[in-house]
Enzyme design. Structure first.
Site, PDB file in Angstrom:
ATOM      1  N   GLU A 108      -5.428   8.374   7.979  1.00  0.00           N
ATOM      2  CA  GLU A 108      -5.451   6.900   7.975  1.00  0.00           C
ATOM      3  C   GLU A 108      -4.837   6.334   9.251  1.00  0.00           C
ATOM      4  OE1 GLU A 108      -7.343   5.726   5.863  1.00  0.00           O
ATOM      5  OE2 GLU A 108      -7.436   7.567   4.694  1.00  0.00           O
ATOM      6  N   HIS A 135     -15.061   8.624  10.957  1.00  0.00           N
ATOM      7  CA  HIS A 135     -15.152   9.820  10.119  1.00  0.00           C
ATOM      8  C   HIS A 135     -15.974  10.864  10.868  1.00  0.00           C
ATOM      9  CE1 HIS A 135     -14.103   7.210   6.496  1.00  0.00           C
ATOM     10  NE2 HIS A 135     -13.195   8.160   6.536  1.00  0.00           N
TER      11      HIS A 135
END
Length: 750
Positions: free
Chosen positions: A366, A375
């Protein structure tokens, strides 16, 4: 294994003798530092090799002792070794640190190494901030299982433990990141932590003083801000805001709660104008065994280049994290079951070590989003779960694994653009042009003369980016991908693959993945399709070639429209030049360009000195809409420096917007950039000259020795909306021959 033997023939007591220990003769070495190295972060990961001992493995370890420039020594740390390899963490203080490494085996010290490192903090760079959000009625406790004495002691569960654990985790992140950058050839880069003069909890003896309330040992340590929320424990633990609740109605609310608490804290560092990057721990996370749900937890990260970039995570796994340096090896190797009283996050936390891996690794994931990572692979694809410990210790449990707890190369290249990761000698701030430079994969031509003096043209696939090419990977069919080009220095801006001379099987799809030094990537799923529509226009009777480069909308690419040999049903092909031959045969230059943008990219209109105009799209009487349209004059002698396109279609299917910039720096147009991806780059900068750093933004620009002479593309035959927009370039200063204006490509489509 060779065993020890005792001389039993003598009746008198005799000293016990040990047989010689077979070892593999390899030296005790440090692999990633040399004496005199300069470093810029507090925590370092140091590793190397040593002999392989075939005896008494429980007696083998490496001890690490650090002495600072004031001759103050830290407590000696012990780190395991395995199969001739060792790893350790060390904490430095500013100035020269002398690190003594001793290799221990059986009867004592087997070998020793001493190196000196010069730690120079870069205090002028922005830090990563650490914060813990607590409810306004918080009991200031975190989940802790019986195996950690949770019912009897608060050593691993009170607010002080949470502060120590978050601080130690951040130093581990720092060391991992610096070593990963170094191994990728980008220098030992990492974020610095916002540090203060406070009780030093990073070492066992200094941590114990603080916990007992005795005279605290002060030092420079990472500051952990305690941020009081206006929410109650019940509100934070509401099942509707629990991210892992599939029926939760407000599963992003905890991130908003944390942002609001930071803003309300009054701390200047957390104001939007300070543009902080924050790692935020939610203290009041709790596993409800009754609901079988982790409450008060969300794993969310958001990057805002003009505001607060925040990555948050719950405290529900922090019981398994180390509080100080001495606990790191044990926490990373502890196979004790966690039990039923704490949450088994993602089914990967049934052991203490597993809880530590997921807790520290997912939190860093995070923080990666907060720094702008997408991602990708490695840490940003849950690679931390199996192999987190491999970054810090050598352990038999991980010896046969591939370390996936690393940053993807795309991510570190993006991080490198941020001031947090700068190093002396980088050459100043990153320019907007470097940051925005797009990657192009196109077919080019190589004109040559054969042995008979005849001209021949080879078709090559050219990968280019003005920011520099970092890596080109090829995959033929289902074969294993291979790196075809790798230059992390980024000095090469163009790389070509000659499809004539290279032995590439054209019966199989050719996938090309190109990565630029600014972290932008472009993928051609089947590069052979690029050959179907030539990326150039040859001018009859001359050796002048007009090169083409373009961008398609996402939906257009997904529909494989580029593979239809130009016969795309519902689309029209168009091309035009910035000079136009009038009815009297005279050439007229373009005087202005009107970029037509509304909810999507309608098109563009080019006006000429004779009062005529040409549409970039359907011809004839077609009229473009666009409430955000903007027109700009083209001064005589001025050239278009670049064209920036937004591919983010927002449901329309066509391109979203367009901006152009002249050589004199003037720009116009509207990008329509509306990125709403919560976990990725949430940059909401204005549609100005400094365009957002996003994969949705593509820059088209001529080569160093070329200039833009026209445009081409594909538009919807009905609405006229633009699905492909490209530039035509020619050698700088070359006057195009008359024959070019008679080419069928430039006949206006009615």
């Amino acid at each position: 294994m060779t065993k020890r033997s005792i001389d039993t023939e003598s009746t008198s007591p005799a000293p016990r003798r040990v047989k010689p220990t077979p070892i593999e003769k390899r030296p005790f070495t440090v692999a990633n530092f040399i004496d005199g190295d300069i470093v810029h972060q507090t925590a370092i990961s140091i590793h190397g090799e040593c002999p392989i001992f075939d005896y008494a493995p429980e007696t083998n370890f490496v001890s690490v002792s650090v002495t600072d420039s004031f001759n103050q020594s830290q407590a000696v740390q012990h780190w395991p070794l395995h199969d001739g390899k060792w790893k350790a963490l060390a904490m430095l203080t500013p100035g020269i640190s002398t690190i003594t490494l001793n290799l221990h085996h059986a009867s004592g010290v087997h070998d020793s190494i001493t190196i000196s490192l010069n730690y120079v903090p870069l205090l002028q760079l922005p830090p990563l901030h650490l914060a813990i959000m607590v409810a306004k009625d918080s009991p200031l406790l975190i989940d802790c299982p019986p195996a950690k004495y949770g019912a009897f002691a608060t050593a691993h569960s009170d607010i002080n433990a949470a502060i120590s654990k978050l601080r130690m985790a951040a130093y581990m992140w720092q060391a991992l990141t610096a070593e990963d950058f170094r191994e990728k050839g980008l220098g030992r880069r990492s974020f610095r932590l916002d540090e203060e003069w406070a009780s030093n909890t990073t070492l066992r003896n200094t941590h114990s003083h603080t916990q007992r309330g005795s005279s605290a040992t002060m030092g420079t340590v990472a500051k952990v801000h305690i941020i009081r929320s206006d929410k109650t424990v019940a509100e934070i633990r509401d099942a509707q805001v629990a991210q892992q609740n599939p029926r939760g109605r407000k599963r992003e609310a905890l991130h908003q709660y944390f942002e609001s608490a930071l803003a309300a804290s009054g701390i200047p560092a957390f104001q939007s104008s300070s543009r902080p990057v924050v790692a935020g721990l939610i203290l009041d996370t709790h596993y409800s065994a009754e609901q079988k749900l982790i409450l008060g937890h969300a794993a969310l990260g958001c990057h805002k280049s003009d505001g607060v970039s925040l990555g948050i995570f719950g405290s529900h796994l922090s019981y398994a994290w180390p509080r100080f340096l001495e606990e790191v090896p044990a926490c990373l190797a502890d196979a004790t079951a966690t039990g039923d009283s704490v949450g088994n996050d993602n089914g990967e936390c049934d052991t203490m070590r597993g809880a530590c891996f997921v807790g520290q690794g997912a939190f860093l994931h995070e923080v990666g989003h907060a720094f702008g990572a997408a991602h990708t692979t490695g840490i940003m694809a849950r690679g931390y779960s199996p192999s987190w410990a491999m970054n810090f210790i050598e352990d038999e449990a991980n010896s046969r694994m591939e370390n996936e707890a690393r940053w993807d190369l795309r991510d570190v290249l993006r991080f490198k653009l941020l001031p947090h990761f700068a190093l002396p000698g980088d050459g100043g701030p990153v320019t907007a042009e470097f940051r925005q430079a797009g990657v192009t994969i196109a077919v080019d031509v190589d004109v040559g003369v054969d042995g008979d003096g005849d001209e021949n043209v080879d078709e090559v696939i050219k990968v280019s980016c003005k920011a520099g090419i970092a890596q080109v990977t090829l995959q033929i069919g289902t074969d294993e991908p291979r790196v075809y080009f790798n230059d992390i220095t980024g000095t090469c801006t163009a790389f070509s693959i000659n499809t004539t001379s290279e032995k590439l099987d054209r019966s199989k799809a050719l996938k090309i993945t190109a990565l630029a030094m600014n972290g932008k990537e472009r993928v051609a799923k089947n590069a052979w399709s690029l050959l179907k529509e030539k990326p150039y226009i040859t001018v009859p009777g001359s050796n002048i070639i007009l090169h083409k480069q373009s961008v398609h909308s996402h939906s257009f690419e997904a529909g494989d429209n580029s593979d239809n040999d130009g016969d795309d049903e519902g689309y029209i092909h168009w091309a035009m030049l910035l000079h136009k031959r009038g009815k009297d045969g005279t050439l007229h230059r373009a005087t202005s360009i009107d970029l037509r943008v509304g909810c999507t990219m309608d098109g563009a209109v080019v006006y000429y000195t004779d009062g005529s105009h040409r549409n970039c799209g359907p011809g004839g009487q077609h009229s473009f809409g666009g409430h955000a349209s903007e027109s700009h004059n083209l001064p005589e002698g001025e050239t278009i420096r670049k064209v920036v396109i937004c591919k983010e279609d927002d449901g329309w299917g066509s391109l979203a917007g367009i901006r152009m910039m002249l050589g004199n720096g003037e720009s116009w147009g509207h990008l329509n950039y509306r990125n709403r991806d919560y976990d990725d780059d949430d940059d909401n900068s204005e549609n100005g000259v400094d365009e957002p750093d996003s994969e949705a933004i593509v820059t088209l620009a001529p080569g160093d020795d070329e200039e833009i002479v026209g445009f081409y593309g594909q538009s919807a035959s009905g609405s006229g909306f633009t699905y492909q927009f490209g530039i035509l370039t020619a050698p700088t200063g070359v006057v195009l021959p008359e024959a070019v204006y008679d080419l069928p490509e430039f006949i206006e489509v009615e």
